[in-house]
Write a protein that holds these residues in place. Structure first.
Motif, PDB file in Angstrom:
ATOM      1  N   TRP A 175       0.825  -1.218   0.000  1.00  0.00           N
ATOM      2  CA  TRP A 175       0.000   0.000   0.000  1.00  0.00           C
ATOM      3  C   TRP A 175       0.853   1.259   0.000  1.00  0.00           C
ATOM      4  CZ3 TRP A 175      -4.867  -0.208  -1.376  1.00  0.00           C
ATOM      5  CH2 TRP A 175      -5.574  -1.414  -1.204  1.00  0.00           C
ATOM      6  N   GLN A 176       2.175   1.104   0.266  1.00  0.00           N
ATOM      7  CA  GLN A 176       3.063   2.271   0.291  1.00  0.00           C
ATOM      8  C   GLN A 176       3.752   2.493  -1.058  1.00  0.00           C
ATOM      9  OE1 GLN A 176       2.665   3.792   3.048  1.00  0.00           O
ATOM     10  NE2 GLN A 176       1.600   2.034   3.944  1.00  0.00           N
ATOM     11  N   THR A 177       3.570   1.580  -2.010  1.00  0.00           N
ATOM     12  CA  THR A 177       4.343   1.682  -3.245  1.00  0.00           C
ATOM     13  C   THR A 177       4.011   2.947  -4.032  1.00  0.00           C
ATOM     14  OG1 THR A 177       4.771   0.693  -5.406  1.00  0.00           O
ATOM     15  CG2 THR A 177       2.645   0.223  -4.432  1.00  0.00           C
ATOM     16  N   PRO A 178       5.049   3.625  -4.525  1.00  0.00           N
ATOM     17  CA  PRO A 178       4.803   4.806  -5.370  1.00  0.00           C
ATOM     18  C   PRO A 178       4.016   4.451  -6.642  1.00  0.00           C
ATOM     19  CG  PRO A 178       7.155   4.200  -5.341  1.00  0.00           C
ATOM     20  CD  PRO A 178       6.480   3.366  -4.308  1.00  0.00           C
ATOM     21  N   PHE A 179       4.034   3.156  -7.016  1.00  0.00           N
ATOM     22  CA  PHE A 179       3.296   2.742  -8.212  1.00  0.00           C
ATOM     23  C   PHE A 179       1.806   3.076  -8.091  1.00  0.00           C
ATOM     24  CE2 PHE A 179       6.262  -0.775 -10.054  1.00  0.00           C
ATOM     25  CZ  PHE A 179       7.340   0.054  -9.878  1.00  0.00           C
ATOM     26  N   LEU A 180       1.303   3.107  -6.856  1.00  0.00           N
ATOM     27  CA  LEU A 180      -0.119   3.423  -6.677  1.00  0.00           C
ATOM     28  C   LEU A 180      -0.429   4.868  -7.074  1.00  0.00           C
ATOM     29  CD1 LEU A 180      -1.252   1.622  -3.388  1.00  0.00           C
ATOM     30  CD2 LEU A 180      -2.112   1.238  -5.699  1.00  0.00           C
ATOM     31  N   GLN A 181       0.614   5.713  -7.081  1.00  0.00           N
ATOM     32  CA  GLN A 181       0.411   7.096  -7.544  1.00  0.00           C
ATOM     33  C   GLN A 181       0.403   7.160  -9.072  1.00  0.00           C
ATOM     34  OE1 GLN A 181      -0.238   8.917  -4.947  1.00  0.00           O
ATOM     35  NE2 GLN A 181       0.410   7.170  -3.700  1.00  0.00           N
ATOM     36  N   GLN A 182       0.764   6.057  -9.708  1.00  0.00           N
ATOM     37  CA  GLN A 182       0.918   6.085 -11.171  1.00  0.00           C
ATOM     38  C   GLN A 182      -0.178   5.299 -11.887  1.00  0.00           C
ATOM     39  OE1 GLN A 182       4.947   4.642 -11.753  1.00  0.00           O
ATOM     40  NE2 GLN A 182       5.690   6.065 -10.193  1.00  0.00           N
ATOM     41  N   LEU A 183      -1.230   4.986 -11.162  1.00  0.00           N
ATOM     42  CA  LEU A 183      -2.298   4.180 -11.759  1.00  0.00           C
ATOM     43  C   LEU A 183      -2.812   4.828 -13.040  1.00  0.00           C
ATOM     44  CD1 LEU A 183      -4.373   2.993  -8.669  1.00  0.00           C
ATOM     45  CD2 LEU A 183      -2.717   1.704 -10.033  1.00  0.00           C
ATOM     46  N   ASN A 184      -2.893   6.154 -12.994  1.00  0.00           N
ATOM     47  CA  ASN A 184      -3.401   6.877 -14.148  1.00  0.00           C
ATOM     48  C   ASN A 184      -2.546   6.636 -15.403  1.00  0.00           C
ATOM     49  OD1 ASN A 184      -5.615   8.392 -14.745  1.00  0.00           O
ATOM     50  ND2 ASN A 184      -4.478  10.327 -14.715  1.00  0.00           N
ATOM     51  N   ASP A 185      -1.233   6.536 -15.195  1.00  0.00           N
ATOM     52  CA  ASP A 185      -0.336   6.255 -16.327  1.00  0.00           C
ATOM     53  C   ASP A 185      -0.591   4.858 -16.880  1.00  0.00           C
ATOM     54  OD1 ASP A 185       0.750   8.684 -15.731  1.00  0.00           O
ATOM     55  OD2 ASP A 185       2.529   7.872 -14.736  1.00  0.00           O
ATOM     56  N   TYR A 186      -0.821   3.893 -15.981  1.00  0.00           N
ATOM     57  CA  TYR A 186      -1.059   2.527 -16.439  1.00  0.00           C
ATOM     58  C   TYR A 186      -2.383   2.457 -17.203  1.00  0.00           C
ATOM     59  CZ  TYR A 186       2.283   1.819 -12.621  1.00  0.00           C
ATOM     60  OH  TYR A 186       3.359   1.908 -11.779  1.00  0.00           O
ATOM     61  N   VAL A 187      -3.357   3.231 -16.714  1.00  0.00           N
ATOM     62  CA  VAL A 187      -4.646   3.286 -17.420  1.00  0.00           C
ATOM     63  C   VAL A 187      -4.436   3.839 -18.829  1.00  0.00           C
ATOM     64  CG1 VAL A 187      -6.892   4.434 -17.475  1.00  0.00           C
ATOM     65  CG2 VAL A 187      -6.035   3.458 -15.331  1.00  0.00           C
ATOM     66  N   THR A 188      -3.633   4.881 -18.932  1.00  0.00           N
ATOM     67  CA  THR A 188      -3.349   5.463 -20.254  1.00  0.00           C
ATOM     68  C   THR A 188      -2.757   4.411 -21.187  1.00  0.00           C
ATOM     69  OG1 THR A 188      -2.968   7.628 -19.278  1.00  0.00           O
ATOM     70  CG2 THR A 188      -2.052   7.264 -21.475  1.00  0.00           C
ATOM     71  N   LEU A 189      -1.765   3.654 -20.682  1.00  0.00           N
ATOM     72  CA  LEU A 189      -1.140   2.622 -21.519  1.00  0.00           C
ATOM     73  C   LEU A 189      -2.166   1.585 -21.975  1.00  0.00           C
ATOM     74  CD1 LEU A 189       2.183   1.998 -19.518  1.00  0.00           C
ATOM     75  CD2 LEU A 189       1.901   3.294 -21.645  1.00  0.00           C
ATOM     76  N   GLY A 190      -3.047   1.200 -21.056  1.00  0.00           N
ATOM     77  CA  GLY A 190      -4.073   0.212 -21.402  1.00  0.00           C
ATOM     78  C   GLY A 190      -5.042   0.743 -22.442  1.00  0.00           C
ATOM     79  N   LEU A 191      -5.448   2.004 -22.292  1.00  0.00           N
ATOM     80  CA  LEU A 191      -6.366   2.607 -23.262  1.00  0.00           C
ATOM     81  C   LEU A 191      -5.699   2.736 -24.629  1.00  0.00           C
ATOM     82  CD1 LEU A 191      -7.933   5.486 -21.069  1.00  0.00           C
ATOM     83  CD2 LEU A 191      -9.055   3.351 -21.767  1.00  0.00           C
ATOM     84  N   GLU A 192      -4.433   3.152 -24.630  1.00  0.00           N
ATOM     85  CA  GLU A 192      -3.720   3.307 -25.906  1.00  0.00           C
ATOM     86  C   GLU A 192      -3.533   1.959 -26.597  1.00  0.00           C
ATOM     87  OE1 GLU A 192      -1.129   7.417 -25.475  1.00  0.00           O
ATOM     88  OE2 GLU A 192      -0.126   5.532 -25.007  1.00  0.00           O
ATOM     89  N   GLN A 193      -3.335   0.905 -25.806  1.00  0.00           N
ATOM     90  CA  GLN A 193      -3.205  -0.431 -26.392  1.00  0.00           C
ATOM     91  C   GLN A 193      -4.525  -0.871 -27.042  1.00  0.00           C
ATOM     92  OE1 GLN A 193      -0.625  -2.795 -26.665  1.00  0.00           O
ATOM     93  NE2 GLN A 193      -2.142  -3.982 -27.755  1.00  0.00           N
ATOM     94  N   ALA A 194      -5.620  -0.633 -26.317  1.00  0.00           N
ATOM     95  CA  ALA A 194      -6.922  -1.142 -26.770  1.00  0.00           C
ATOM     96  C   ALA A 194      -7.564  -0.267 -27.841  1.00  0.00           C
ATOM     97  CB  ALA A 194      -7.877  -1.256 -25.584  1.00  0.00           C
ATOM     98  N   GLY A 195      -7.108   0.978 -27.957  1.00  0.00           N
ATOM     99  CA  GLY A 195      -7.802   1.919 -28.838  1.00  0.00           C
ATOM    100  C   GLY A 195      -9.054   2.484 -28.187  1.00  0.00           C
ATOM    101  N   ASP A 196      -9.049   2.523 -26.874  1.00  0.00           N
ATOM    102  CA  ASP A 196     -10.185   2.988 -26.082  1.00  0.00           C
ATOM    103  C   ASP A 196      -9.849   4.385 -25.535  1.00  0.00           C
ATOM    104  OD1 ASP A 196     -12.496   3.057 -24.553  1.00  0.00           O
ATOM    105  OD2 ASP A 196     -11.976   1.341 -23.293  1.00  0.00           O
ATOM    106  N   THR A 197     -10.875   5.125 -25.126  1.00  0.00           N
ATOM    107  CA  THR A 197     -10.618   6.448 -24.546  1.00  0.00           C
ATOM    108  C   THR A 197     -11.202   6.605 -23.139  1.00  0.00           C
ATOM    109  OG1 THR A 197     -12.660   7.373 -25.451  1.00  0.00           O
ATOM    110  CG2 THR A 197     -10.686   7.563 -26.829  1.00  0.00           C
ATOM    111  N   ILE A 198     -12.091   5.704 -22.761  1.00  0.00           N
ATOM    112  CA  ILE A 198     -12.839   5.888 -21.511  1.00  0.00           C
ATOM    113  C   ILE A 198     -12.137   5.164 -20.361  1.00  0.00           C
ATOM    114  CG2 ILE A 198     -15.098   5.717 -20.403  1.00  0.00           C
ATOM    115  CD1 ILE A 198     -15.149   7.352 -22.994  1.00  0.00           C
ATOM    116  N   ALA A 199     -11.599   5.927 -19.423  1.00  0.00           N
ATOM    117  CA  ALA A 199     -10.890   5.332 -18.291  1.00  0.00           C
ATOM    118  C   ALA A 199     -11.877   4.708 -17.319  1.00  0.00           C
ATOM    119  CB  ALA A 199     -10.067   6.405 -17.580  1.00  0.00           C
ATOM    120  N   PRO A 200     -11.577   3.496 -16.818  1.00  0.00           N
ATOM    121  CA  PRO A 200     -12.442   2.910 -15.793  1.00  0.00           C
ATOM    122  C   PRO A 200     -12.235   3.658 -14.483  1.00  0.00           C
ATOM    123  CG  PRO A 200     -10.499   1.553 -16.073  1.00  0.00           C
ATOM    124  CD  PRO A 200     -10.412   2.643 -17.111  1.00  0.00           C
TER     125      PRO A 200
END
Lengths: 237, 237
Positions: free
Chosen positions: B119-144
């Protein structure tokens, strides 16, 4: 790691006491399970049986166990996974996943969008280790056969057709196909997954000419490793 | 990356010319596509539309584009993925995959076998970046929507039931369940996937008491990230 996988030559002792001495396995057990004498431990023999064993002694360098009961080995999926050689970083995970999911046979092939340097990666010498990790994850003991084909055309024209029949179709995952990838099939098949960026049109055509069916996965484009477990979940229920 | 995802504030120019200036996106385009003026490029606006655009100019620091046509956004899967917080290393891939596959909502929850340090990992602050990568991969625009719940019991007792109904069951992936995970469902659901090592019996019981159904995936034990794409492939065809 849901079983400890031993090599066949590790269980040739005559007194039915086996030793776990692999540092990776010992470290995993220390970190996650903390075994004591008398505990039970699931152990498999590569390409052999799977056992419930009893722990006899535990030291820094060695855990001694004795088999007490045979256990069932999970069934394989009747699928031959044919995969454009992925990036070295991805190769480990994708082999491990395919083995965990129970793929019966794996062929790694070249394709236009596979960087030629990928064939030089030392990771290709470690496929056996990745298979071990996949088997240990799944609780399986039977390693799939893995073949490498460094030339696309000879593979598709000469090798692939020997794997295709009416009872065993070959599906190419292809974003722009009209037919949908089938689901809950009751027969074996080959599943062909292209590289990042996909097969080029020439390759898709050659695959089709040699008996493959191009199948769409809907309008989301998946990473190779996501696609493999996703399609296997769809094909076999 | 199958579309370039822009932030809404990047497209507020009045003259309908947009700029791509994100170094990661520019580097990817340089490396994989080598755009020239007049080429087309697929571009999405986060939580907005998706367009086919025309490239107007290309420089080291900037690519200028003009939208020429609206494109369809792929549909979401009607699923709420509830996931015991994975190891930081795995978090990125699993969020990216879930987004790529079209999961509508994600909840990351605590569980006995989730190391508190996760729960302390800085990665949790970067969720938005991971969402971006997933959307760009899928060709989607709507973030969950992504929510974090650091306490298991209050989540299961107070939050989870608000997501469950007859039309929207909640399935817990559980290796030792008797019922098989359903396939090709025609309704929405919540899917709950435990940590490496699984939920402890107390947790499975509490989930069941609060309306969840434990469902088996057969007798192979999958890594969390493999399980997510595998189950989604099975549930929605």
């Amino acid at each position: 790691m849901n079983i400890v996988l031993l090599e066949p030559d590790q269980i040739t002792t005559t007194d039915d006491v086996w030793q776990i001495e692999n540092p990776r396995q010992l470290q995993h057990l220390r970190q996650h399970i903390q075994l004591n004498c008398g505990d039970t431990l699931k152990v498999g023999v590569r390409n052999g049986q799977r056992y419930l064993t009893e722990v006899i002694s535990v030291s820094e360098q060695q855990i001694r166990i004795r088999p007490i009961q045979l256990e069932a080995i999970p069934e394989k999926l009747p699928v031959h996974l044919i995969l454009a050689l992925p990036r070295p970083k991805v190769l480990r995970r994708i082999i491990m996943d395919a083995v965990t999911l129970g793929v019966e046979r794996i062929s790694l092939i070249h394709s236009y969008r596979v960087d030629k340097s990928y064939w030089q990666t030392p990771f290709l010498q470690q496929l056996n280790d990745y298979v071990t990790l996949g088997l240990e994850q799944a609780g399986d003991t039977i390693a799939p056969e893995i073949q490498l084909y460094k030339r696309f055309k000879p593979f598709v024209e000469d090798v692939l057709p020997t794997f295709i029949s009416d009872q065993k179709p070959a599906y190419v995952a292809h974003p722009y196909a009209e037919q949908q990838m089938p689901h809950a099939i009751q027969h074996s098949c080959s599943l062909i997954v292209g590289p990042e960026g996909g097969f080029i049109p020439y390759e898709v055509d050659l695959l089709k000419k040699n008996g493959c069916q191009a199948m769409s996965l809907g309008n989301r484009i998946l990473r190779t490793e996501t696609a493999v477990s996703h399609i296997l979940g769809r094909l076999f229920i």
